[in-house]
Design a protein around this motif. Structure first.
Motif, short mmCIF file in Angstrom:
data_model
loop_
_atom_site.label_atom_id
_atom_site.label_comp_id
_atom_site.label_asym_id
_atom_site.label_seq_id
_atom_site.Cartn_x
_atom_site.Cartn_y
_atom_site.Cartn_z
N THR A 13 15.99 4.58 -4.14
CA THR A 13 14.93 4.40 -3.17
C THR A 13 15.51 4.58 -1.77
O THR A 13 16.71 4.50 -1.56
N ILE A 14 14.62 4.83 -0.82
CA ILE A 14 14.98 4.92 0.59
C ILE A 14 14.25 3.81 1.32
O ILE A 14 13.10 3.51 1.00
N SER A 15 14.89 3.20 2.29
CA SER A 15 14.24 2.19 3.11
C SER A 15 14.18 2.69 4.54
O SER A 15 15.20 2.81 5.21
N MET A 16 12.95 3.01 5.02
CA MET A 16 12.76 3.40 6.40
C MET A 16 12.52 2.15 7.25
O MET A 16 12.20 1.07 6.72
N PRO A 17 12.65 2.25 8.58
CA PRO A 17 12.56 1.06 9.43
C PRO A 17 11.21 0.37 9.41
O PRO A 17 11.13 -0.82 9.69
N SER A 18 10.13 1.08 9.12
CA SER A 18 8.79 0.48 9.09
C SER A 18 7.92 1.29 8.15
O SER A 18 8.39 2.19 7.45
N SER A 19 6.63 1.01 8.14
CA SER A 19 5.70 1.63 7.19
C SER A 19 5.79 3.15 7.22
O SER A 19 5.86 3.76 8.29
N VAL A 20 5.77 3.76 6.04
CA VAL A 20 5.89 5.21 5.92
C VAL A 20 4.54 5.85 6.23
O VAL A 20 3.54 5.58 5.56
N CYS A 21 4.50 6.70 7.25
CA CYS A 21 3.26 7.38 7.65
C CYS A 21 2.96 8.59 6.79
O CYS A 21 1.85 8.79 6.33
N ASP A 29 0.82 -1.21 0.00
CA ASP A 29 0.00 0.00 0.00
C ASP A 29 0.86 1.26 0.00
O ASP A 29 1.90 1.33 0.66
N ILE A 30 0.38 2.28 -0.72
CA ILE A 30 1.03 3.59 -0.69
C ILE A 30 0.29 4.45 0.31
O ILE A 30 -0.82 4.93 0.07
N PHE A 31 0.92 4.64 1.48
CA PHE A 31 0.30 5.37 2.58
C PHE A 31 0.45 6.88 2.46
O PHE A 31 -0.32 7.63 3.05
N SER A 32 1.48 7.35 1.75
CA SER A 32 1.71 8.79 1.63
C SER A 32 2.22 9.09 0.23
O SER A 32 2.98 8.31 -0.34
N ILE A 33 1.79 10.22 -0.32
CA ILE A 33 2.20 10.59 -1.68
C ILE A 33 2.30 12.11 -1.77
O ILE A 33 1.50 12.83 -1.16
N GLN A 34 3.30 12.60 -2.51
CA GLN A 34 3.54 14.04 -2.62
C GLN A 34 4.14 14.37 -3.97
O GLN A 34 5.03 13.67 -4.46
N PHE A 35 3.64 15.44 -4.63
CA PHE A 35 4.38 16.07 -5.70
C PHE A 35 5.57 16.81 -5.09
O PHE A 35 5.46 17.37 -3.99
N ASP A 36 6.70 16.86 -5.81
CA ASP A 36 7.75 17.79 -5.39
C ASP A 36 7.38 19.17 -5.91
O ASP A 36 6.34 19.37 -6.55
N ASN A 37 8.21 20.18 -5.64
CA ASN A 37 7.87 21.55 -6.00
C ASN A 37 7.77 21.75 -7.51
O ASN A 37 6.99 22.58 -7.98
N SER A 38 8.57 21.00 -8.27
CA SER A 38 8.53 21.12 -9.73
C SER A 38 7.33 20.40 -10.32
O SER A 38 6.97 20.64 -11.47
N GLU A 39 6.75 19.48 -9.54
CA GLU A 39 5.66 18.61 -9.96
C GLU A 39 6.07 17.66 -11.08
O GLU A 39 5.22 17.06 -11.74
N ASN A 40 7.38 17.52 -11.29
CA ASN A 40 7.89 16.52 -12.22
C ASN A 40 8.12 15.18 -11.52
O ASN A 40 8.21 14.15 -12.17
N ILE A 41 8.24 15.23 -10.20
CA ILE A 41 8.55 14.04 -9.40
C ILE A 41 7.42 13.78 -8.42
O ILE A 41 6.89 14.70 -7.80
N VAL A 42 7.06 12.49 -8.29
CA VAL A 42 6.07 12.06 -7.30
C VAL A 42 6.79 11.19 -6.27
O VAL A 42 7.42 10.20 -6.63
N LEU A 43 6.72 11.58 -5.00
CA LEU A 43 7.28 10.79 -3.91
C LEU A 43 6.21 9.86 -3.36
O LEU A 43 5.10 10.30 -3.04
N CYS A 44 6.52 8.58 -3.27
CA CYS A 44 5.58 7.58 -2.77
C CYS A 44 6.16 6.91 -1.53
O CYS A 44 7.28 6.39 -1.58
N GLY A 45 5.40 6.90 -0.44
CA GLY A 45 5.80 6.22 0.79
C GLY A 45 4.96 4.97 0.98
O GLY A 45 3.73 5.05 1.04
N LEU A 46 5.60 3.79 1.08
CA LEU A 46 4.91 2.52 1.05
C LEU A 46 4.77 1.89 2.43
O LEU A 46 5.54 2.20 3.35
N ARG A 47 3.83 0.97 2.53
CA ARG A 47 3.60 0.21 3.76
C ARG A 47 4.85 -0.54 4.19
O ARG A 47 5.11 -0.69 5.39
N ASN A 48 5.63 -1.03 3.25
CA ASN A 48 6.79 -1.84 3.60
C ASN A 48 8.02 -0.99 3.96
O ASN A 48 9.10 -1.53 4.14
N GLY A 49 7.88 0.32 4.05
CA GLY A 49 8.96 1.18 4.49
C GLY A 49 9.76 1.82 3.38
O GLY A 49 10.68 2.59 3.65
#
Length: 448
Positions: free
Chosen positions: A318-326, A245-265
């Motif tokens: 990619t970045i790997s956080m310790p647990s699901s991205v809030c 699951d994608i728990f968090s999502i954000q355009f960057d300031n240019s709106e060319n990039i989409v940041l996705c934070g997933l359940r698996n970290g």
């Protein structure tokens, strides 16, 4: 002078930036307990229980008044029970006999801790008649364009994106609340179908969303990936397919990039300029493994989780956080930087040019399974989050110093929102601060 960037220093001789090894200057490995901020006041509003524990947005609108148009602030609140509500902030509601007037009661600082002192109330909030409606399922996101408040002459930018989570028998929905026309506080605002409309429905759970500056495009995070949505036509297309699951999502300031934070970290950057995939089409087998986060929470993911990309990952990092991205929060002043939090309580600052490690950490938050929101003040000097221990905490974004840590409610401060204006309109006095939401209702943290 070269622009200051968190996590970097400028070498004048080489005329370029270099990453700082270790903490940002001014930070300390030893976190001291914060000193009480005696001038800070926190207020709880009565009559707001269970309607502001999942989403909260603050914006400025025009009202139709007998003397003409009047500009004022309103709050849009969303509850886990599917409730959507509009509150007028300030004194305008005093002119009407109908509606619900919600009064503030000071809950911090406690009298026996810091003395009686003198405390000015921030004023009431007012719920107009008909300003309360139940959506088809839990409200998962309320999002206004980052270019807020919009110019008065630009009515096309007065739209608010509202998503619902979905239920067992149906998926989530994406809705638009149209505030381009002045509001009449005696009318049924959110229930008026000329104001709110469903623009897309999904077969999947909708956890989160973000909208572009011109409010023509939205990115939607679901339990099957990230979708791009044309707000004007309702056409959907995949930019990322995922078993996590994608728990968090954000355009960057240019709106060319989409940041996705997933359940698996995992946090992944997607290049949104690539041609997206058809919503019903198969994606190429460009499968990239994601790390299992080992979380014991109810959001725990499988070690076999993976995601597929239609288009290109930005820099293939990619970045790997310790647990699901809030939560993910892009920074406007430092356009390469963003804040991220995960369900083990970690809150970190990342630079997309250095995606493998954080450039700052914010210690002390308590979490195990809750999707807690981050709040950033308009000057981008502080970040705020609630914790599962019912504490609210503030840190300096640059130094990582803990500035505030205290408990003043008996539930989790799950949503936070800083007004983007320099002060609240229509109140008894000029005040600044942040709105907080929990099962107990609406709170305001005031800096006199």
């Amino acid at each position: 002078m070269p622009k200051e960037l968190p996590g970097f220093y400028y070498d004048a001789e080489k005329n370029r930036y270099f990453p700082i090894k270790g903490p940002i200057p001014g930070s300390s490995k030893k976190r001291k307990s914060p000193s009480p901020i005696v001038s800070t006041q926190i207020w709880k509003y009565d009559g707001t229980q269970r309607i502001v524990d999942s989403a909260l947005e603050h914006l400025t609108v025009d009202l139709n008044m007998p003397e003409g148009l009047l500009e004022t602030d309103i709050l849009l609140t969303g509850g886990m029970n599917g409730s959507l509500c509009i509150f007028e902030v300030g004194q305008v509601g005093q002119e009407f006999n109908q509606g619900v007037k919600c009064l503030p009661d000071r809950v911090w600082p406690l009298k026996d801790r810091y003395g009686e002192g003198h405390y000015d109330s921030p004023g009431h909030v007012w719920r107009p008649p008909g300003a309360f409606v139940h959506m088809p399922s839990n409200i998962s996101c309320i999002k206004m364009s980052k270019k807020h408040p919009a110019p008065v002459s630009d009515a096309s930018l007065k739209h608010v994106l509202i998503t619902t989570l979905g239920a067992e028998s149906s998926g989530g929905t994406v809705n638009i609340l149209n505030l381009s026309e002045p509001l009449d506080l005696n009318s049924s605002i959110p229930t008026d179908r000329t104001r709110i409309s469903e623009i897309a429905s999904f077969e999947y759970t909708i956890w989160t969303a973000d909208c572009s500056h011109d409010q023509k495009q939205a990115v939607v995070g679901t339990n099957r990936g990230a979708a791009m949505l044309d707000i004007e036509t309702g056409v959907k297309s995949w930019v990322c397919r995922s078993k996590s699951d994608i728990f968090s999502i954000q355009f960057d300031n240019s709106e060319n990039i989409v940041l996705c934070g997933l359940r698996n970290g995992t946090i992944v950057s997607i290049d949104a300029r690539q041609k997206p995939g058809e919503f019903s089409g198969r994606l190429p087998q460009n499968r990239i493994p994601c790390h299992s986060n080992g979380s014991s929470s109810r959001f725990k993911s499988s070690a076999r989780d993976s995601f597929q990309i239609k288009g290109k990952m930005y820099h293939c990092n990619t970045i790997s956080m310790p647990s699901s991205v809030c939560c993910l929060a892009s920074l406007r002043l430092y356009d390469q930087c963003f804040l991220a939090s995960s369900m083990d309580g970690s809150i970190k600052l990342y630079d997309r040019r250095l995606m493998r490690s954080a450039i700052q950490s914010y210690e002390g938050n308590i979490n195990s399974h809750s999707r807690l929101q981050l709040g950033v003040d308009p000057s981008e000097t502080m970040v705020m989050s609630g914790g599962e221990d019912y504490h609210l905490r503030l840190w300096s974004i640059k130094s990582g110093e803990l500035l505030f840590d205290d408990k003043f409610m008996d539930s989790i401060p799950s949503v936070v929102r800083w007004p983007k204006t320099k002060g609240l309109l229509g109140m008894e006095r000029q005040i600044q601060g942040a709105w907080l939401g929990s099962e107990e209702g609406l709170f305001f943290m005031d800096w006199p």
